[in-house]
Design an enzyme around this catalytic site. Structure first.
Site, PDB file in Angstrom:
ATOM      1  N   ASP A 133       0.829  -1.199   0.000  1.00 19.60           N
ATOM      2  CA  ASP A 133       0.000   0.000   0.000  1.00 19.60           C
ATOM      3  C   ASP A 133       0.867   1.254   0.000  1.00 19.60           C
ATOM      4  O   ASP A 133       1.867   1.324   0.721  1.00 19.60           O
ATOM      5  CB  ASP A 133      -0.901  -0.010   1.234  1.00 19.60           C
ATOM      6  CG  ASP A 133      -2.012   1.021   1.153  1.00 19.60           C
ATOM      7  OD1 ASP A 133      -2.293   1.521   0.046  1.00 19.60           O
ATOM      8  OD2 ASP A 133      -2.603   1.335   2.207  1.00 19.60           O
TER       9      ASP A 133
ATOM     10  N   SER B 171      -6.574  -5.290  -5.749  1.00 23.04           N
ATOM     11  CA  SER B 171      -7.847  -5.782  -5.228  1.00 23.04           C
ATOM     12  C   SER B 171      -8.918  -5.678  -6.314  1.00 23.04           C
ATOM     13  O   SER B 171      -8.753  -4.992  -7.330  1.00 23.04           O
ATOM     14  CB  SER B 171      -8.273  -4.970  -4.004  1.00 23.04           C
ATOM     15  OG  SER B 171      -8.703  -3.670  -4.393  1.00 23.04           O
TER      16      SER B 171
ATOM     17  N   ASN C 106      -9.930  -2.138  -6.707  1.00 21.60           N
ATOM     18  CA  ASN C 106      -8.993  -1.326  -7.491  1.00 21.60           C
ATOM     19  C   ASN C 106      -9.354  -1.298  -8.967  1.00 21.60           C
ATOM     20  O   ASN C 106      -8.930  -0.389  -9.698  1.00 21.60           O
ATOM     21  CB  ASN C 106      -7.567  -1.855  -7.339  1.00 21.60           C
ATOM     22  CG  ASN C 106      -6.989  -1.681  -5.958  1.00 21.60           C
ATOM     23  OD1 ASN C 106      -6.087  -2.411  -5.570  1.00 21.60           O
ATOM     24  ND2 ASN C 106      -7.505  -0.730  -5.178  1.00 21.60           N
TER      25      ASN C 106
ATOM     26  N   ARG D  18       1.433  -4.789   6.515  1.00 22.46           N
ATOM     27  CA  ARG D  18       0.814  -3.791   5.645  1.00 22.46           C
ATOM     28  C   ARG D  18       1.601  -2.494   5.737  1.00 22.46           C
ATOM     29  O   ARG D  18       1.903  -2.006   6.837  1.00 22.46           O
ATOM     30  CB  ARG D  18      -0.644  -3.523   6.029  1.00 22.46           C
ATOM     31  CG  ARG D  18      -1.269  -2.464   5.124  1.00 22.46           C
ATOM     32  CD  ARG D  18      -2.746  -2.299   5.296  1.00 22.46           C
ATOM     33  NE  ARG D  18      -3.261  -1.345   4.309  1.00 22.46           N
ATOM     34  CZ  ARG D  18      -4.481  -1.364   3.808  1.00 22.46           C
ATOM     35  NH1 ARG D  18      -5.338  -2.298   4.203  1.00 22.46           N
ATOM     36  NH2 ARG D  18      -4.862  -0.472   2.924  1.00 22.46           N
TER      37      ARG D  18
END
Length: 245
Positions: free
Chosen positions: A24, A70, A73, A194
């Site tokens: 991310d 994802s 996305n 993450r």
């Protein structure tokens, strides 16, 4: 009879056998530098082989799963997606040419343009005999979608006949259900990392991360460094895993 999913792939105490990452921060990284979003994605996707190498060199890590796109996305602009798809195609070629890691793709490839889906299928085929660390790529992936798909597949399997195993045995059903997930046969993640400071999983490996340790790194993904990985592994090693017991 289907065996229950493996809780851990660890082969060395204190070291996660399976590390899963949420990549991310590409867009924020680009914005901070006055760069186009394509450049952020290109740099971020290009870091994936580096991180695989770092994990490979940490004795005990046997599997790495990285979430690169994802299902949500896919709602981004056609221009941004086109840039992402170019980076994906380049990544697949790099991983296939390296012949260093055994690549498996998790997600709904039918949601991607045909040439991109074929690139992911090709890298799987070209690395399936590699005896290196397992490198899973989650693309066009969503945890809830995966669970719904597995439930539908299981229902279709037993639509006309009931299994011989006792229906009351939920542990049997758990293993049977897991065998219909995209990660069938893979160990569940021991550690999920993450980047970018966001503290949520956003539907990443929803079923598989029930007992995973979580680590949230403030650094944006393109800036993720080997020292950040080591800090995450150190944090993991300092914890006492109870696995729900």
């Amino acid at each position: 009879m289907t065996e229950p999913s493996v809780l851990t792939a660890s082969v060395r105490p204190g070291v996660p056998g399976h590390v899963a990452l949420v990549l991310d921060g590409n867009r924020r990284w680009a914005a901070q530098r006055g760069l186009g979003v394509d450049e952020g994605h290109r740099y971020g996707i290009g870091k994936i082989p580096d991180v695989l190498q770092w994990c490979e060199e940490e004795e005990g890590v046997a599997m790495v799963t990285q979430w690169i796109l994802s299902v949500r996305n896919l709602q981004r602009s056609p221009q941004e997606l086109a840039g992402l798809y170019r980076s994906f195609t380049s990544l697949c070629e790099r991983l296939a040419a390296a012949q260093r890691w055994r690549v498996r793709v998790i997600g709904d490839l039918e949601l991607l343009p045909t040439p991109v889906a074929e690139a992911f299928e090709d890298v799987q085929r070209r690395t399936e005999q590699v005896e290196g660390m397992a490198a899973n790529i989650a693309v066009a992936y969503d945890g809830r979608r995966e669970i719904v798909s597995a439930a539908r597949s299981l229902a279709q399997k037993y639509r006309d006949r009931w299994p011989e195993e006792p229906a009351e045995d939920l542990s049997w059903w758990e293993g049977e259900f897991a065998s219909h997930l995209g990660t069938a046969g893979l160990a569940d993640p021991d550690l999920v990392i993450r980047t970018s400071g966001e503290q949520r999983l956003s539907g990443y490996l929803t079923w598989q991360t029930a007992q995973s340790e979580l680590y949230f790194c403030e650094r944006l993904w393109p800036d993720f460094a080997r020292e950040d990985l080591r800090e995450a592994l150190h944090s993991y090693a300092s914890r006492q895993r109870r696995l729900g017991l």
